[in-house]
Write a protein that holds these residues in place. Structure first.
Motif: not given
Length: 195
Positions: A14-24, A32-41, A73-74, A78-83
């Motif tokens: 199953n695909l949990t999420f996929s997103t673009f990110t980056g600078s100009t 990458a790694c998960p945190d203890i709350n299943k967020n992705l760093v 950290k997403f 994958g719908s938002g940025i934690v930081y």
């Protein structure tokens, strides 16, 4: 265990999420790694300004070196940025491994040529011991490299500590023709190969 090799094996993740990110500017994902709350760093390198930053980010600007670390950290969906923040100094740096502890504090391990890489207070080794200028994958590490290890707060807004680690030769880079990227290291055997 228990798989019958005479029949087809179908793996349908199953695909949990996929997103673009980056600078100009140009961006390369590296680890990458998960945190203890299943967020992705996720961390990589950024070649200029424009990386998406969060309010209260540890480092809110590109540091005028050749490249900085872009660290985000997403949330778990994958719908938002934690930081999201830059981390870097006056040279070039690469993140090789990320590890989150039980307090959700983030350890970053990599290589840098910066002489002013942020380390927090009381580092074990306060200055970059350098080495010879080396170019790997088009990245110029002027003045050589040391390994760095730093620890960010769970909110990603402060440096809790860090240090350079290295001698007078280049440390923290594979000396082959390209950088050895490390996706999702969660054990110490996956860490970078020193020169």
């Amino acid at each position: 265990e228990g798989y019958d090799p005479t029949i087809d094996l179908i793996i349908d993740p199953n695909l949990t999420f996929s997103t673009f990110t980056g600078s100009t500017a140009d961006n390369w994902g590296m680890t990458a790694c998960p945190d203890i709350n299943k967020n992705l760093v996720a961390a990589g390198i950024v070649f200029g300004s424009g990386y998406p930053l969060s309010t209260g980010a540890f480092d809110g600007s590109f540091n005028n070196g050749q490249i900085d670390i872009g660290l985000t950290k997403f949330n778990a969906s994958g719908s938002g940025i934690v930081y999201s923040t830059y981390v870097g100094g006056n040279g070039a740096e690469t993140p090789h491994s990320l590890i989150v502890n039980s307090a959700n504090e983030l350890y970053i391990l990599g290589a840098t040529s910066s002489t002013n890489f942020p380390l927090g207070s009381s580092p074990y080794q306060a200055s970059n011991s350098g080495g010879s200028t080396i170019t790997v994958d088009g990245i110029n590490f002027a003045g050589g490299t040391d390994i760095y290890v730093v620890k960010l707060s769970a909110a990603g807004n402060s440096m809790l500590g860090g240090t350079y680690i290295g001698g007078t030769e280049n440390d923290g880079l594979s000396t082959g023709t390209s950088i050895a990227f490390n996706y999702g290291a969660n054990n110490y055997s996956d860490l970078m190969t020193p020169a």
